[in-house]
Motif scaffolding. Structure first.
Motif, PDB file in Angstrom:
ATOM      1  N   GLN A  30       0.820  -1.212   0.000  1.00  0.00           N
ATOM      2  CA  GLN A  30       0.000   0.000   0.000  1.00  0.00           C
ATOM      3  C   GLN A  30       0.850   1.257   0.000  1.00  0.00           C
ATOM      4  N   ARG A  31       2.030   1.181  -0.630  1.00  0.00           N
ATOM      5  CA  ARG A  31       2.857   2.368  -0.816  1.00  0.00           C
ATOM      6  C   ARG A  31       2.960   2.685  -2.296  1.00  0.00           C
ATOM      7  N   GLY A  32       2.575   3.897  -2.676  1.00  0.00           N
ATOM      8  CA  GLY A  32       2.637   4.304  -4.063  1.00  0.00           C
ATOM      9  C   GLY A  32       4.056   4.349  -4.585  1.00  0.00           C
ATOM     10  N   VAL A  33       4.209   4.049  -5.872  1.00  0.00           N
ATOM     11  CA  VAL A  33       5.525   4.054  -6.505  1.00  0.00           C
ATOM     12  C   VAL A  33       5.778   5.411  -7.150  1.00  0.00           C
ATOM     13  N   ASP A  34       7.050   5.728  -7.298  1.00  0.00           N
ATOM     14  CA  ASP A  34       7.440   7.008  -7.900  1.00  0.00           C
ATOM     15  C   ASP A  34       7.736   6.898  -9.377  1.00  0.00           C
TER      16      ASP A  34
END
Length: 375
Positions: free
Chosen positions: A352-356
């Motif tokens: 649940q961590r967005g990617v850059d």
């Protein structure tokens, strides 16, 4: 080992939690680590629901192929019958040209163009191009599902922009998947959520796959974060953007689901369609359709991979986890899902961590490496 790989990233604070699934034939290994949120209110479990983001794309492509098999249209049918807004496209004279320096398209956009992401709309590696700058005002961040208007209005806005390339000439990311979703709705006479539920989710038993998370399931829905200057920043809570179906159910990345749901979809493909799709449709989905030049022209997204229908196809083993023919994709909310027809294996990682960027997060590469290791 998988638990240790994921635990390291949770303990560092990089992600609050993760669910990993590796299936080899009938053997399925699932690892759940960490928590649904940074507060630690509940642990990750096998049935945790995540925002799939772009690993929605293969599902959307499969739905398009169902309509092909229904006889609604062919792969080489011009989409103008269903998407008349795109009947007479213009194209910028060169990719660097201003958006008002245009020429007529040499041919119509086809269903195949949408499936292979070669319709002329989408993102190249160079975001500074004038047409791409304009596209970004229409093709907004798919992780913000409440930003877009109704599909008809969105398509009208898109159609006012010229294409970046002639139809069929170049692979461009993202936009074609949303066009596929609108095509499905218009050609079937159903909403995209209803079509997917009836034709894919219910037959496959994908019980949590949807464009919304009802109140009764939100205790299993992970919070979503992005990296900030002071660590993780909450981008969406369980009662946030997915509390109801949005105005624009995005074929490019609007679904929520679980690891086991995506496994059911993957096994359908590994089983030659399992009666829902033909063997030939599955072959088309999981076969690279791009030329070497088209792959090389978009290194930011493809990183040497080819493209089938709705997902990437490994064409050369640049990394230890890459196997020619491996099919799948990554999602901007920290998800990835791949299947390998030659081995019958499936590897899914949901965080649940967005990617850059398109290459995912370090945790993904560690997961892929471990998933590909010999047993």
């Amino acid at each position: 080992m998988m638990h240790e790989v994921l635990r390291r990233h949770v303990d560092s604070g990089f992600v609050p939690g993760a669910v990993a699934l590796v299936a080899r034939g009938d053997e399925v290994q699932v690892t759940a680590v960490g928590n649904l949120d940074v507060e630690g209110t509940a642990p990750m479990t096998r049935d945790t629901i995540f925002r799939l983001a772009s690993i929605t794309k293969p599902i959307t492509a499969a739905a398009v192929l169902m309509l092909v098999e229904d006889g609604r249209f062919g792969l080489d049918t011009p989409v103008a019958e269903w998407l008349p807004e795109l009947a007479d496209p213009l194209v910028v004279r060169t990719p660097e040209s201003p958006v008002d320096d245009v020429v007529p398209a040499k041919r119509q956009i086809t269903v195949r163009d949408l499936l292979t992401f070669r319709a002329g709309y989408g993102f190249p590696s160079d975001f500074s191009l004038p047409q791409v700058q304009e596209l970004r005002t229409v093709q907004t961040d798919g992780r913000e599902v409440r930003l877009r208007p109704e599909p008809d209005e969105w398509l009208a806005r898109l159609a006012r922009l010229p294409l970046l390339h002639q139809p069929g000439e170049a692979w461009l990311y993202d936009t074609c998947a949303d066009l596929q979703g609108i095509l499905i709705a218009r050609a079937s006479g159903q909403s995209l959520p209803d079509f997917l539920a009836e034709r894919l989710f219910e037959p496959l038993g994908m019980v949590d796959a949807a464009f919304e998370v009802p109140a009764a399931k939100r205790h299993r829905f992970a919070s979503y974060y992005r990296g900030g200057e002071n660590g993780l920043e909450l981008a969406d809570a369980p009662d946030g953007q997915w509390r109801e179906v949005p105005r624009f159910p995005a074929g490019s990345g609007g679904l929520v689901s679980t690891a086991d749901d995506w496994l059911r979809f993957a096994r359908m493909l590994l089983s030659d369609g399992a009666g829902l799709l033909s063997k030939e449709s599955v072959r088309q989905m999981t076969t690279n359709h791009l030329t070497a030049e088209q792959i090389a022209a978009n290194p930011l997204f493809l990183e040497g991979q080819g493209w089938g229908f709705g997902g990437a196809v490994d064409v050369e083993p640049r990394e230890p986890w890459q196997v020619p023919g491996r099919y799948g994709w990554v999602g901007g909310t920290g998800t990835s899902a791949y299947l390998t027809p030659s081995t019958g294996s499936v590897a899914i990682l949901l965080t649940q961590r967005g990617v850059d960027g398109p290459g995912g997060i370090p945790q993904m590469r560690d997961f892929w490496r471990e998933a590909a290791a010999p047993e």
